[in-house]
Write a protein that holds these residues in place. Structure first.
Motif, PDB file in Angstrom:
ATOM      1  N   ALA A  70       0.821  -1.219  -0.069  1.00 58.24           N
ATOM      2  CA  ALA A  70      -0.080  -0.069  -0.018  1.00 58.24           C
ATOM      3  C   ALA A  70       1.009   1.308   0.087  1.00 58.24           C
ATOM      4  CB  ALA A  70      -0.897  -0.151   1.071  1.00 58.24           C
ATOM      5  N   ASP A  71       2.100   1.369   0.508  1.00 59.29           N
ATOM      6  CA  ASP A  71       2.877   2.352   0.747  1.00 59.29           C
ATOM      7  C   ASP A  71       3.594   2.758  -0.606  1.00 59.29           C
ATOM      8  OD1 ASP A  71       2.716   3.510   3.382  1.00 59.29           O
ATOM      9  OD2 ASP A  71       3.856   1.873   4.250  1.00 59.29           O
ATOM     10  N   ALA A  72       3.574   1.612  -1.318  1.00 55.48           N
ATOM     11  CA  ALA A  72       4.338   1.594  -2.451  1.00 55.48           C
ATOM     12  C   ALA A  72       3.537   1.843  -3.741  1.00 55.48           C
ATOM     13  CB  ALA A  72       5.338   0.414  -2.860  1.00 55.48           C
ATOM     14  N   THR A  75      -1.092   5.941  -7.549  1.00 53.00           N
ATOM     15  CA  THR A  75      -1.887   6.013  -8.761  1.00 53.00           C
ATOM     16  C   THR A  75      -2.691   7.558  -8.606  1.00 53.00           C
ATOM     17  OG1 THR A  75      -4.051   5.369  -7.540  1.00 53.00           O
ATOM     18  CG2 THR A  75      -2.770   3.845  -8.253  1.00 53.00           C
ATOM     19  N   ARG A  76      -3.228   7.844  -9.626  1.00 53.00           N
ATOM     20  CA  ARG A  76      -4.148   9.332  -9.798  1.00 53.00           C
ATOM     21  C   ARG A  76      -5.062   9.388  -8.570  1.00 53.00           C
ATOM     22  NH1 ARG A  76      -8.608   9.817 -12.944  1.00 53.00           N
ATOM     23  NH2 ARG A  76      -9.349   7.579 -14.035  1.00 53.00           N
ATOM     24  N   TRP A  77      -5.431   8.286  -7.887  1.00 54.61           N
ATOM     25  CA  TRP A  77      -6.399   8.287  -6.548  1.00 54.61           C
ATOM     26  C   TRP A  77      -5.758   8.406  -5.560  1.00 54.61           C
ATOM     27  CZ3 TRP A  77      -7.779   4.396 -10.784  1.00 54.61           C
ATOM     28  CH2 TRP A  77      -8.611   4.831 -11.589  1.00 54.61           C
ATOM     29  N   GLY A  78      -4.490   7.929  -5.366  1.00 54.49           N
ATOM     30  CA  GLY A  78      -3.594   7.964  -4.177  1.00 54.49           C
ATOM     31  C   GLY A  78      -3.142   6.482  -3.963  1.00 54.49           C
ATOM     32  N   ARG A  79      -2.415   6.449  -2.898  1.00 51.74           N
ATOM     33  CA  ARG A  79      -1.877   5.091  -2.731  1.00 51.74           C
ATOM     34  C   ARG A  79      -2.744   4.151  -1.912  1.00 51.74           C
ATOM     35  NH1 ARG A  79       2.438   6.421   1.576  1.00 51.74           N
ATOM     36  NH2 ARG A  79       1.117   7.836   2.159  1.00 51.74           N
ATOM     37  N   PHE A  80      -4.006   4.800  -1.069  1.00 59.36           N
ATOM     38  CA  PHE A  80      -4.746   3.626  -0.503  1.00 59.36           C
ATOM     39  C   PHE A  80      -6.324   3.593  -0.980  1.00 59.36           C
ATOM     40  CE2 PHE A  80      -1.925   5.987   2.638  1.00 59.36           C
ATOM     41  CZ  PHE A  80      -1.064   5.005   2.711  1.00 59.36           C
ATOM     42  N   ARG A  81      -6.870   4.524  -1.505  1.00 64.07           N
ATOM     43  CA  ARG A  81      -8.037   4.479  -2.048  1.00 64.07           C
ATOM     44  C   ARG A  81      -8.297   3.458  -3.035  1.00 64.07           C
ATOM     45  NH1 ARG A  81      -9.075   9.287  -4.675  1.00 64.07           N
ATOM     46  NH2 ARG A  81     -11.369   8.778  -4.629  1.00 64.07           N
ATOM     47  N   ILE A 129      -6.115  -2.661   5.726  1.00 66.42           N
ATOM     48  CA  ILE A 129      -5.087  -2.107   5.811  1.00 66.42           C
ATOM     49  C   ILE A 129      -4.875  -0.700   5.005  1.00 66.42           C
ATOM     50  CG2 ILE A 129      -2.322  -2.116   5.453  1.00 66.42           C
ATOM     51  CD1 ILE A 129      -2.518  -4.878   6.846  1.00 66.42           C
ATOM     52  N   PRO A 130      -5.312  -0.787   3.907  1.00 68.71           N
ATOM     53  CA  PRO A 130      -5.482   0.648   3.216  1.00 68.71           C
ATOM     54  C   PRO A 130      -6.365   1.621   3.478  1.00 68.71           C
ATOM     55  CG  PRO A 130      -5.381  -1.469   1.274  1.00 68.71           C
ATOM     56  CD  PRO A 130      -5.552  -1.887   2.904  1.00 68.71           C
ATOM     57  N   TYR A 131      -7.329   0.891   4.105  1.00 62.77           N
ATOM     58  CA  TYR A 131      -8.498   1.767   4.810  1.00 62.77           C
ATOM     59  C   TYR A 131      -7.976   2.527   6.090  1.00 62.77           C
ATOM     60  CZ  TYR A 131     -12.214   3.585   7.432  1.00 62.77           C
ATOM     61  OH  TYR A 131     -13.090   4.263   8.396  1.00 62.77           O
ATOM     62  N   CYS A 132      -7.360   1.708   6.924  1.00 64.10           N
ATOM     63  CA  CYS A 132      -7.051   2.430   8.005  1.00 64.10           C
ATOM     64  C   CYS A 132      -5.945   3.406   7.737  1.00 64.10           C
ATOM     65  CB  CYS A 132      -6.523   1.360   9.125  1.00 64.10           C
ATOM     66  SG  CYS A 132      -7.854   0.339   9.617  1.00 64.10           S
ATOM     67  N   SER A 133      -4.895   2.979   6.731  1.00 63.81           N
ATOM     68  CA  SER A 133      -3.833   4.052   6.364  1.00 63.81           C
ATOM     69  C   SER A 133      -4.414   5.321   5.563  1.00 63.81           C
ATOM     70  CB  SER A 133      -2.970   3.167   5.345  1.00 63.81           C
ATOM     71  OG  SER A 133      -2.350   1.997   5.862  1.00 63.81           O
ATOM     72  N   LEU A 134      -5.656   5.111   5.132  1.00 62.29           N
ATOM     73  CA  LEU A 134      -6.090   6.269   4.460  1.00 62.29           C
ATOM     74  C   LEU A 134      -6.431   7.504   5.499  1.00 62.29           C
ATOM     75  CD1 LEU A 134      -7.497   7.801   2.050  1.00 62.29           C
ATOM     76  CD2 LEU A 134      -9.581   6.341   2.644  1.00 62.29           C
ATOM     77  N   GLY A 135      -6.803   7.089   6.649  1.00 65.62           N
ATOM     78  CA  GLY A 135      -7.092   7.905   7.572  1.00 65.62           C
ATOM     79  C   GLY A 135      -6.068   8.852   7.994  1.00 65.62           C
ATOM     80  N   ALA A 136      -4.769   8.290   7.791  1.00 65.13           N
ATOM     81  CA  ALA A 136      -3.754   9.161   8.418  1.00 65.13           C
ATOM     82  C   ALA A 136      -3.239  10.078   7.099  1.00 65.13           C
ATOM     83  CB  ALA A 136      -2.478   8.483   8.587  1.00 65.13           C
ATOM     84  N   ALA A 137      -3.886   9.767   5.999  1.00 62.62           N
ATOM     85  CA  ALA A 137      -3.430  10.550   4.709  1.00 62.62           C
ATOM     86  C   ALA A 137      -4.515  11.689   4.312  1.00 62.62           C
ATOM     87  CB  ALA A 137      -3.391   9.365   3.446  1.00 62.62           C
ATOM     88  N   LEU A 138      -5.720  11.698   5.251  1.00 60.21           N
ATOM     89  CA  LEU A 138      -6.665  12.745   4.994  1.00 60.21           C
ATOM     90  C   LEU A 138      -6.078  14.002   5.567  1.00 60.21           C
ATOM     91  CD1 LEU A 138      -9.773  10.690   5.539  1.00 60.21           C
ATOM     92  CD2 LEU A 138      -8.522  10.992   3.453  1.00 60.21           C
ATOM     93  N   GLN A 210       1.186  13.381   2.106  1.00 57.80           N
ATOM     94  CA  GLN A 210       1.823  12.716   1.170  1.00 57.80           C
ATOM     95  C   GLN A 210       3.227  12.302   1.779  1.00 57.80           C
ATOM     96  OE1 GLN A 210       0.823  11.303  -1.554  1.00 57.80           O
ATOM     97  NE2 GLN A 210      -1.159  12.399  -1.287  1.00 57.80           N
ATOM     98  N   PRO A 211       3.867  11.202   1.334  1.00 61.27           N
ATOM     99  CA  PRO A 211       5.246  11.029   2.029  1.00 61.27           C
ATOM    100  C   PRO A 211       6.270  11.819   1.572  1.00 61.27           C
ATOM    101  CG  PRO A 211       4.642   9.340   0.327  1.00 61.27           C
ATOM    102  CD  PRO A 211       3.375  10.063   0.513  1.00 61.27           C
TER     103      PRO A 211
END
Length: 452
Positions: A70-72, A75-81, A129-138, A210-211
């Motif tokens: 997921a970190d790697a 896409t144009r929608w982001g890493r997790f969505r 895991i991508p869903y929960c990671s998305l929270g930190a990216a918002l 973003q990273p």
């Protein structure tokens, strides 16, 4: 707070629906799946408990791999969505397969149960895991993140209710006298609803944080970076102890109502549906309480309070089961707020890790926390099965021995209370106060790090 970190109500609700979808599986795994496997599917309690533990150990491999992937992702929608769209349909299918009963031999049924449980676990990992990671990216703002988590845990019980409180009544309504088929069809319906929730989550959210820089996929490197984060290590102990406690209490509800209280599906629904509304109310309280009081001190006292209330339930005579229900709902209110605080601290630990190591490994951080949480679920489920077996609980029997009744009572009260006490003690070592986090977030936005 910069305007770019401010989240709309629409985005908070949309994001929260993703967790509601996840909790169709998560909450049913906590509250219904053990009962299904012992009293409907026909597995011995010890076999059920051992299966829960062994299958979940696979997460030690799959969770960090999924976090790194997921970190790697780019896409144009982001890493997790994008993962929400890619996995939502297989996720829905796994809901049906795990509640299916094949016409196999006893050994074949064990093999099928393990295979279906592994598939459901993999699908849950791939989407959660991508869903929960998305929270930190918002958003990177600590208070806005607490607000997001408060919304999340207020809406999450909707999915939890589908997987717990509503599944047995709907199964009995659709297929009277055939609860096995009824549960299977009910989970198919709920799986479709969960799929739609994930799609809404995808459509209403936007990744803003973003990273610092993109690097090639390197799981070993990211794991080493993760373990340099001592706050994550402390939270791992906290998360593990809490989830063991949650699973023991949640998984024992059906057994407790049936065996100790001698009540049926209607009272089970009252316990579970009441727990849903209580949890939603508790989540709403998390934001004002978490803003007014130190999250660390608040977490210590709420976990200690849940433990005390749990022990008190053990001494309430069964004829006063309404008292137990009221105390149970109070505990669910407190736990509802506890969950929002828990995930707010997980996001803080992620930001702290970036500040300390100069690398933002959100997916790996979240994956590691989810693995610890799922390990707590597995150990809680295993303890549930082993205690039932130790107290001579008989699968599928409507009449249980006095020993089995006592074992179920302990599983619902005293045993989880012990783990809540350990949860409270563990958070005393956590050091990311609000003032410290505000300084860390300010440093990150200005490009400063621990050793700058």
């Amino acid at each position: 707070m910069p305007s770019g970190d401010k989240l709309s109500i629409k985005e908070k609700v949309g994001y929260s629906l993703g967790d509601a979808a996840s909790h169709i599986v998560f909450d049913s795994s906590v509250a219904i799946l053990a009962y299904f496997y012992t009293d409907i599917y026909g597995l011995p309690p010890a076999v059920m408990g051992t299966m829960f533990l062994l299958v979940r150990l696979l997460d030690a491999i799959t969770d960090p791999v999924m976090g790194a992937i997921a970190d790697a992702t780019s896409t144009r929608w982001g890493r997790f969505r994008p993962w929400l769209l890619a996995i939502c349909v297989p996720f829905a299918v796994s809901c049906v397969l795990v509640y299916s009963i094949p016409d196999f031999s006893d050994r074949g049924k064990v093999v099928y149960a393990v295979a279906a449980y592994i598939f459901m676990t993999l699908m849950y990992t791939a989407i959660n895991i991508p869903y929960c990671s998305l929270g930190a990216a918002l958003t990177s703002d600590p208070r806005e993140n607490l607000s997001l988590q408060s919304w999340r845990f207020a809406i999450t019980p909707i999915g939890g209710a589908l997987g717990t409180a509503l599944i047995l009544p709907l199964a009995d309504l659709l297929y009277p006298g055939d609860r096995a088929t009824g549960i299977q069809v009910s989970m198919a319906i709920f799986g479709v609803i969960g799929c739609l929730m994930f799609i809404i989550c995808f459509l209403t959210t936007k990744e803003r944080v973003q990273p610092i820089k993109e690097e090639n996929l390197n799981i070993a490197r990211d794991v080493k970076i993760l373990f340099r984060n001592e706050q994550w290590r402390i939270l791992s102990v906290y998360n593990f102890m809490m989830l063991v406690a949650v699973v023991l209490r949640g998984g024992a509800v059906v057994y407790y109502v049936n065996t100790v209280l001698n009540k049926g599906a209607d009272v089970i629904t009252v316990f579970m549906l009441g727990a849903m509304f209580a949890s939603m109310f508790g989540s709403i309280l998390a934001k004002p309480f978490g803003t007014r009081f130190c999250k660390i001190k608040l977490s210590f006292w709420v976990n200690l309070l849940i433990a005390v209330l749990g022990v008190l339930c053990f001494f309430v005579p069964v004829q006063y089961w309404i008292v137990v229900l009221v105390v149970h709902l109070i505990m669910c209110i407190i736990q509802g707020g506890n969950g929002a605080l828990q995930w707010s601290m997980i996001t803080d630990a992620n930001n702290y890790g970036e500040w300390k190591t100069r690398r933002r490994i959100t997916g790996m951080n979240v994956a590691a926390n989810i693995f610890v949480i799922k390990l707590g679920v597995a150990v809680g489920g295993a303890i549930l099965g082993w205690v039932l077996a130790a107290f001579d609980y008989t699968s599928g029997s409507t009449v249980q021995s006095a020993s089995a009744v006592q074992g179920v009572a302990l599983l619902f009260t005293v045993i989880p209370a012990l783990f809540y006490i350990l949860t409270a003690l563990s958070i005393k070592f956590y050091g990311l106060t609000e003032d410290r986090m505000n300084g860390i977030v300010t440093d990150l936005k200005s490009g400063k790090f621990a050793h700058s």
